[in-house]
Write an enzyme that holds these catalytic residues in place. Sequence first.
Site, PDB file in Angstrom:
ATOM      1  N   ASP A  50       7.107  -6.377  39.093  1.00 18.96           N
ATOM      2  CA  ASP A  50       7.887  -5.958  40.263  1.00 18.96           C
ATOM      3  C   ASP A  50       8.858  -4.836  39.926  1.00 18.96           C
ATOM      4  OD1 ASP A  50       6.698  -7.961  41.762  1.00 18.96           O
ATOM      5  OD2 ASP A  50       8.274  -9.415  41.292  1.00 18.96           O
ATOM      6  N   ARG A  83       0.477  -6.762  37.727  1.00 23.52           N
ATOM      7  CA  ARG A  83       1.628  -6.010  38.223  1.00 23.52           C
ATOM      8  C   ARG A  83       2.934  -6.558  37.653  1.00 23.52           C
ATOM      9  NH1 ARG A  83       0.253  -6.461  44.691  1.00 23.52           N
ATOM     10  NH2 ARG A  83      -1.976  -6.084  44.476  1.00 23.52           N
ATOM     11  N   TYR A 119       6.363 -14.352  29.533  1.00 27.51           N
ATOM     12  CA  TYR A 119       7.500 -13.680  30.151  1.00 27.51           C
ATOM     13  C   TYR A 119       8.796 -14.282  29.606  1.00 27.51           C
ATOM     14  CZ  TYR A 119       4.660 -11.671  33.964  1.00 27.51           C
ATOM     15  OH  TYR A 119       3.762 -10.959  34.702  1.00 27.51           O
ATOM     16  N   ARG A 164      10.070 -15.768  38.769  1.00 27.98           N
ATOM     17  CA  ARG A 164      11.422 -15.648  39.324  1.00 27.98           C
ATOM     18  C   ARG A 164      11.772 -16.838  40.219  1.00 27.98           C
ATOM     19  NH1 ARG A 164      10.990  -9.812  41.754  1.00 27.98           N
ATOM     20  NH2 ARG A 164      12.994 -10.369  42.671  1.00 27.98           N
TER      21      ARG A 164
END
Lengths: 248, 248
Positions: B53, B51, B111, B198
């Site tokens: 966000d 997934r 990322y 994050r």
Amino acid sequence: MRNIKLIIEYDGTRYQGWQRLGDSDKTIQGKLEKIVSQLTGETIELIGSGRTDAGTHARGQVANFKTNCNKSLEEMHHFFLTYLPKDIVVTSIDEVPERFHARYNAVSKQYSYYVRHAELPSAFDRNYHFYVAEPLDWEAMTEACLRLTGAHDFLGFSALKKSKKSTVRTIESIEMEKEEAMIRFVFRGDGFLYKMVRIMMGTILAVGKGEMTVNQIDDIFQAKIRQAAGETVPAQGLFLDGVFYEKN
Amino acid sequence: MRNIKLIIEYDGTRYQGWQRLGDSDKTIQGKLEKIVSQLTGETIELIGSGRTDAGTHARGQVANFKTNCNKSLEEMHHFFLTYLPKDIVVTSIDEVPERFHARYNAVSKQYSYYVRHAELPSAFDRNYHFYVAEPLDWEAMTEACLRLTGAHDFLGFSALKKSKKSTVRTIESIEMEKEEAMIRFVFRGDGFLYKMVRIMMGTILAVGKGEMTVNQIDDIFQAKIRQAAGETVPAQGLFLDGVFYEKN
């Protein structure tokens, strides 16, 4: 009276352009005048260096306003950063001589237009560039940029019907830079007619695609007929980089 | 059955994240499944690598689907480019062995998180970065990145309440690159827990601002308490760069 000069960066995506329309909140000038009026307690008219179209951005738009407000420049800047929407940022604030006029005193401007040239479009930054998939002839575009440079009557490269004022402008330079898939076209000149950058850009791309010849540019200068030039490329690829007030 | 692998780029701004919620059009998976089902005439379930966000972007999300449709890959690609919204772009399409599974077979992911570090915010790209005005200690952040690297139980750096499955992950590297006002943090690892990038990013910034010490990172690994770590930085600065299926 104090004369305050602002340098302003804005993302034009959400706006109907620079110029205030009635009391609309949808223009950059309108938004700024509202905040400056709140700051000063006066009804302020902001003088911009010139208009930008709906969707066009600015890194260095310049504007000035006259005020009797005696707040410090720091206070004013803080007020702008706090109350302006996030897509309008005052990057610099200065007190200038009373005779300074952001439009009349501008001696040249620089615009950039961004073209993504790649096999596939990008999901990102779609409000900041124009996507071109067709092959582009770099040398032909270089030649087109050169033909457009210099002093010419640009009426055929503008969206003006006709003009009582002179439509002669001097383009100092048009430069092309490529970084990965992005081509940046940098236009510098002493002034630009209505939609002139976007029509010059459409013409350069038409030459790049082989739809027009470089010699047709000279024909447009002579004929002064807008229909002969390339299409008006979309506003979202266009940035007003800066406005210059003294010859460098 | 054929097994089709897609690499997908998307701007997450308008979406509630990757994962389909009911029949909502507001998720990337939902949008893609709708178009793939139209393409194939079958009810297709798309398997994503994982997934992302709401508001998070991807340059190289990977997904696969099984189909009996016998259209060519070129036809499929053309269909995607034509019918997907402009903020979702299929950048690559391939036929892969039937056993390939975009989630189970992923061995690592990369990322990037973008921080604008400057005196003033920018009017541009606000959906693609997080703005930090405070001074940042580059050496302290470098040390924080090193402490987070390696195999650790990252439960304290996740938004999971608890987990029956292992929360041990191996971070191969966290690198920092600065270009003008933009700092890019590149995270590479064998897997990431819910909101882990994050929260790691928030922790690195807290160390950079002097709000946390590097040693507190070790404490969080031991205590496994999310409250001890830094804030969860906003989703819009985060990009899934790519998913890797064989060790490089």
